[in-house]
Design a protein around this motif. Structure first.
Motif, PDB file in Angstrom:
ATOM      1  N   VAL A 164       0.859  -1.178   0.000  1.00  0.00           N
ATOM      2  CA  VAL A 164       0.000   0.000   0.000  1.00  0.00           C
ATOM      3  C   VAL A 164       0.895   1.227   0.000  1.00  0.00           C
ATOM      4  O   VAL A 164       1.812   1.325   0.831  1.00  0.00           O
ATOM      5  N   GLY A 165       0.659   2.126  -0.925  1.00  0.00           N
ATOM      6  CA  GLY A 165       1.447   3.356  -0.989  1.00  0.00           C
ATOM      7  C   GLY A 165       0.572   4.563  -0.662  1.00  0.00           C
ATOM      8  O   GLY A 165      -0.593   4.615  -1.055  1.00  0.00           O
ATOM      9  N   ILE A 166       1.144   5.510   0.082  1.00  0.00           N
ATOM     10  CA  ILE A 166       0.419   6.735   0.434  1.00  0.00           C
ATOM     11  C   ILE A 166       1.338   7.900   0.134  1.00  0.00           C
ATOM     12  O   ILE A 166       2.476   7.938   0.626  1.00  0.00           O
TER      13      ILE A 166
ATOM     14  N   LEU B 140       2.177  -5.715   3.362  1.00  0.00           N
ATOM     15  CA  LEU B 140       1.232  -6.501   4.162  1.00  0.00           C
ATOM     16  C   LEU B 140       1.200  -7.930   3.642  1.00  0.00           C
ATOM     17  O   LEU B 140       1.413  -8.162   2.449  1.00  0.00           O
ATOM     18  N   GLN B 141       0.929  -8.860   4.527  1.00  0.00           N
ATOM     19  CA  GLN B 141       0.655 -10.228   4.078  1.00  0.00           C
ATOM     20  C   GLN B 141      -0.764 -10.573   4.536  1.00  0.00           C
ATOM     21  O   GLN B 141      -0.995 -10.817   5.711  1.00  0.00           O
ATOM     22  N   GLN B 142      -1.708 -10.544   3.604  1.00  0.00           N
ATOM     23  CA  GLN B 142      -3.106 -10.806   3.940  1.00  0.00           C
ATOM     24  C   GLN B 142      -3.386 -12.297   3.801  1.00  0.00           C
ATOM     25  O   GLN B 142      -2.760 -12.981   3.000  1.00  0.00           O
ATOM     26  N   SER B 143      -4.377 -12.769   4.563  1.00  0.00           N
ATOM     27  CA  SER B 143      -4.798 -14.149   4.351  1.00  0.00           C
ATOM     28  C   SER B 143      -6.235 -14.152   3.851  1.00  0.00           C
ATOM     29  O   SER B 143      -6.888 -13.113   3.817  1.00  0.00           O
TER      30      SER B 143
ATOM     31  N   LYS C 257      -8.901  -8.673  -1.410  1.00  0.00           N
ATOM     32  CA  LYS C 257      -9.261  -7.373  -2.011  1.00  0.00           C
ATOM     33  C   LYS C 257      -9.828  -6.430  -0.939  1.00  0.00           C
ATOM     34  O   LYS C 257      -9.452  -5.264  -0.853  1.00  0.00           O
ATOM     35  N   LEU C 258     -10.741  -6.958  -0.139  1.00  0.00           N
ATOM     36  CA  LEU C 258     -11.388  -6.133   0.880  1.00  0.00           C
ATOM     37  C   LEU C 258     -10.390  -5.640   1.916  1.00  0.00           C
ATOM     38  O   LEU C 258     -10.343  -4.453   2.263  1.00  0.00           O
ATOM     39  N   ARG C 259      -9.550  -6.564   2.408  1.00  0.00           N
ATOM     40  CA  ARG C 259      -8.600  -6.173   3.456  1.00  0.00           C
ATOM     41  C   ARG C 259      -7.561  -5.205   2.921  1.00  0.00           C
ATOM     42  O   ARG C 259      -7.130  -4.298   3.637  1.00  0.00           O
ATOM     43  N   ALA C 260      -7.147  -5.394   1.676  1.00  0.00           N
ATOM     44  CA  ALA C 260      -6.178  -4.460   1.089  1.00  0.00           C
ATOM     45  C   ALA C 260      -6.802  -3.066   1.007  1.00  0.00           C
ATOM     46  O   ALA C 260      -6.160  -2.061   1.325  1.00  0.00           O
ATOM     47  N   SER C 261      -8.076  -3.002   0.597  1.00  0.00           N
ATOM     48  CA  SER C 261      -8.746  -1.700   0.477  1.00  0.00           C
ATOM     49  C   SER C 261      -8.884  -1.041   1.838  1.00  0.00           C
ATOM     50  O   SER C 261      -8.574   0.152   2.004  1.00  0.00           O
TER      51      SER C 261
END
Lengths: 415, 415
Positions: A374-376, A388-391, A398-402
């Motif tokens: 994620v870039g800001i 991040l490492q999402q599961s 997609k949802l957690r990244a957003s």
């Protein structure tokens, strides 16, 4: 007070519709301190409705029925309850008058069966239906309270909130009004939140503490009964302070708004604009943001760079950075930074947010499913990037990244 | 066979979650000819679970429990059923082995309580959990069939479909296998579809005809029992032909896939690429498309041009066209056309799809809420534009606009 919710309707039993009424009522009852011990669904069948009523009477003090108040021969709830309680059904004149006026206004004849919707138990309190035709009923018989509500949620909800709930409260001893405080969290999961507050949750009495989690957000609601707002604040505030002392860095609001709504309001109040560049989230972040009414005050738009072609042609990222031996690749800190910086630059927005990663089902660039950057960026400045490492599955990633990107933007806006 | 569904979980009783499992199971049971007579929800309380089981035993032949199979002390369903049936609980070794392997792979120690999830009734059939840890159970005792399924829908659904449903069918007399045919529609609403088929729906016996509608899509499922696929086809085909003769122009698939999936597959098979330019839909169309696994084979990406700045800077639409006296404006046939043409040109995609309109809550450019233009262009060619007037709230307008754009793209791809 112990309650049971009985939903009447073959369409529920057959799975044609979901019983969302039960959830709504259970929450509303919990709010006033009534515990729901059973929920039952029965079809439009007189003997089975009767059986359900008798069973409920044997185990709870308050029975709430939804459904079966309509005009057809399948709508049996009132008839069955009248029989069980040994009462007659009588016309509720105001409901009948309202119905007549309505049909006259539409210029269509009122079918006789519609009159059934104006029937009520002889010795009951009518519950007005502000959004439909069937009158509700509330009655106490041999110490048991019965409430009949219509099935359609758009009729059931207002009737419960406006008339049934106050009626129930009037039957409860010493009831003071409820005061609640909602604390909304970002950047922390449900289990970590519960872990941090487990002693408070387990020892709760007054105020009560209820954690909520849905779609990547978590919240805590504190509730108490008090004679006045001041008295309520005297109990809610110390608990809020205790929670803030533990988890304050994750609390973005003390009201029930979404993180995207909070961010858009903050930006709009500062006259700032936001643009996004989405790869693996594929438009979900934009969709979330634009689901907030008035989002156009702060959201400029963005780029869905779902392919390297789009990253290159639309976001002006050099192909050498995306592909080839030794290139960082599309899923990298470098590309996340460039996406955030470039989308701000290209649109003139004050902030650029980017998401690039692997949503699955397979790996990409040899990188594992769930890896997300994620870039800001503030326009004209270097982006900060979080790895991040999402599961979870594709949808969850997609949802957690957003949601994560919103959390990191929120942290920047706070700082 | 008569069935009751018992959902176990205090979170359901309290209204923290909706009991969608009951709907899923009721439909699945209806499919195999099992009628659901009662649905019950009880909390995580041994004596009330016991009461619910005993009551169910007295009135149905098949009892399906969901929830309460997890690792915590609140997860009681197996223990209670074991007690009611007078059986012991034993370890299901394959489930335990799978769990051990999983924890080892993650490099975290397996907490003892997790072993509870591998327990099963001594004299039962295990039901494998392909998407989680808790093993399911199926057992017949004194003529009553009991099935225990996990609560989380992502575990419950596959376990029911793959293992519980066949187990139930094996207990039914003279059951022939089910054959279904799903017809998926685009560009027609639920009520128009039902209206066109009402005589068939009302006269249905074998095959059965079930309409389904959700999230902007409608479908019809035809189902029959038969000794062979040929025999089933002999009954399903004539009905399918009758439906096609009435509504064939709206049928995009004779299998259960979404319109976006169908379009992406069609494009990928032709080696064609798609790009989108979204204004009022705000990323929802991109989100839908990228929810399809493998969408990157055909979906390049796109531009969320939520502001005139973005339409101008990212989509290269002249400001004179967007703003000023006599300009067509952002919500216009001209702009929809330019958006579709330009996004195809800018990305090099073979097709460009655009959406611009008014999602509300207020009017925009003096144009009414719900007005939407959809543009469809082949790269290098003039776009065709469709003007729509959608009804509903902001969410519904976004959704319908996105689905409509897919419908019009599908029509172009067919032609």
């Amino acid at each position: 007070m112990k309650a049971e919710i009985i939903a009447v309707g073959t369409e529920l039993l057959m799975g044609q519709i979901v019983n969302t009424n039960a959830q709504y009522l259970a929450r509303g009852l919990a709010d006033i301190g009534v515990g729901v011990y059973f929920q039952t669904v029965v079809g439009d069948n007189a003997s089975r409705i009767k059986e359900a009523l008798r069973l409920a009477k044997s185990r709870v003090d308050l029975i709430i029925c939804t459904g079966g108040l309509g005009p057809t021969q399948d709508d049996l709830t009132k008839d069955v309850l009248a029989e069980v309680l040994g009462q007659s059904l009588v016309i509720h004149q105001p409901s009948l008058d309202k119905m007549k006026t309505l049909f006259e206004g539409r210029g269509i004849p009122m079918v006789e069966s519609n009159m059934r919707q104006a029937l009520m138990l002889e010795h009951s309190d009518p519950l007005a239906n502000d959004t439909g035709l069937a009158v509700g009923n509330a009655v106490t018989h041999e110490g048991t309270h019965y409430i009949l509500l219509p099935g359609p949620p758009k009729e059931m909800k207002p009737m419960f909130d406006r008339y049934a709930r106050p009626w129930i409260e009037s039957k409860m001893d010493h009831v003071q009004p409820l005061y609640s405080l909602m604390l909304k969290f970002a950047g922390i999961g449900e289990s970590s939140l519960e872990h941090a507050l487990i002693d408070l949750i387990e020892a709760q009495s007054d105020p009560t503490i209820a954690p909520y989690a849905k779609e990547g957000e978590v919240a805590i609601r504190l509730t108490t009964r008090a004679a006045s707002a001041d008295e309520a604040a005297g109990r809610l505030k110390p608990l809020e302070q205790e929670i803030r002392s533990r988890l304050g860095e994750y609390i973005y609001a003390a009201e029930d708004i979404s993180l995207e709504q909070h961010i858009l309001q903050t930006l709009a109040s500062q006259g700032k604009k936001l643009a996004v560049a989405e790869s693996c989230s594929g438009g979900q972040l934009s969709d979330m943001l634009t689901s907030v009414p008035g989002s156009s005050d702060a959201f400029v738009g963005g780029i869905i760079s779902y392919s390297n072609t789009a990253k290159h042609k639309l976001l002006k990222i050099p192909m050498e950075q995306l592909e080839g031996d030794g290139a960082p690749g599309a899923i990298s800190e470098e590309t996340a930074a460039a996406m955030a910086e470039n989308v701000a630059e290209l649109t003139g927005a004050d902030y650029g947010v980017s998401i690039t990663g692997v949503a699955g089902p397979g790996e990409s660039e040899g990188k594992p499913i769930g890896l997300v950057y994620v870039g800001i960026a503030r326009r004209g400045e270097k982006a900060s990037v979080v790895k991040l490492q999402q599961s979870g599955n594709r949808e969850t990633i997609k949802l957690r990244a957003s949601k994560s990107s919103l959390y990191h933007l929120w942290k920047l806006l706070k700082s």
